[in-house]
Design a protein around this motif. Sequence first.
Motif: not given
Length: 229
Positions: A171-189
Motif C-alpha cells: 500500500s502506498l500513501l500520497s497527497i494530492t489536490f483535487p482537479t476541477s472534476a474531482e472538486q465537483q464530485l467531492l463537493a470540495c474546494k
Amino acid sequence: MDDMMHQIFSKTMKHGEKLPSENELTTKYKVPRMTVRNALTKLEERGYIFSVQGKGRYLKEASTQIQLHLTGKTSFTDKMEEAGYDLKTKNILCKKIVFNEQLFQNINANKEDNVYKISRIRYINGEPIAIHNSYVSDKMFPEIAEDGPKIESMFAYYRKLGYNKFASKKSLLSITFPTSAEQQLLACKSMVPLIVVESDCIDVASNKVLEHTKIMYRSDKFKYDITMD
C-alpha cells in the motif's frame, strides 16, 4: 490568516459565527483590504469558512471526522457499515483504459488484455467523501465490461465469484489536490488535500491479484488509523 486559523482551532471563534467585515479586519490587522480579502479567500478554499451573498462570511460547522483504518483486509463498505455509518455508493464509470505499463504489471495483465477502470463515489450521510477507482482485467474477469457499470462493492462482486479472503501486497500513501472534476464530485474546494491510497488486492487462496486500487479520500472528513493489524 495564521491568527484567524488559531482562533478557529482554539475555538475562540464559534462554528456558525459571522466573521468581522473586510473593513473591520483591515483596521484590526493594519493591512490593506486586498491582503484581508486574499486571506479570507484562502480560508474559504481550505473549507473553513463560507460566504453568503449580501450577508458576509461565516465559520463552517465542524464536520464529523470518520475514523478509518488504512491497513487491513476489510473492504471500505464493510468498515463503514460495521461502524454504523449511513454509507451510500454510486457507480460513476466503467471504462476500458489505454495501456499503462506499470498498472498492467500490477495486475499481471498483458498489453493485449483489456483493463477496465471502475469508479465509485462514496457518501456518508449524503455527503461525498471518497472516490474509489478499481482497475481489473477481463483476463481475470471475462464479464467485467458488462458487470462493471453495476458494481458498487468490488469485494461483494468477488465473493459472488468465489473469492472470499483478501489481502494487500503493498500500500502506498500520497497527497494530492483535487482537479476541477474531482472538486465537483467531492463537493470540495481546490485547496482541500486528498489522501491517496494505492494498493493491490490479492485473493489469499490462489495468490492471484484481483485488482489495483486507487482511493482518494477527502482529508478533512477522516481520521486515519495506521496501526498494523
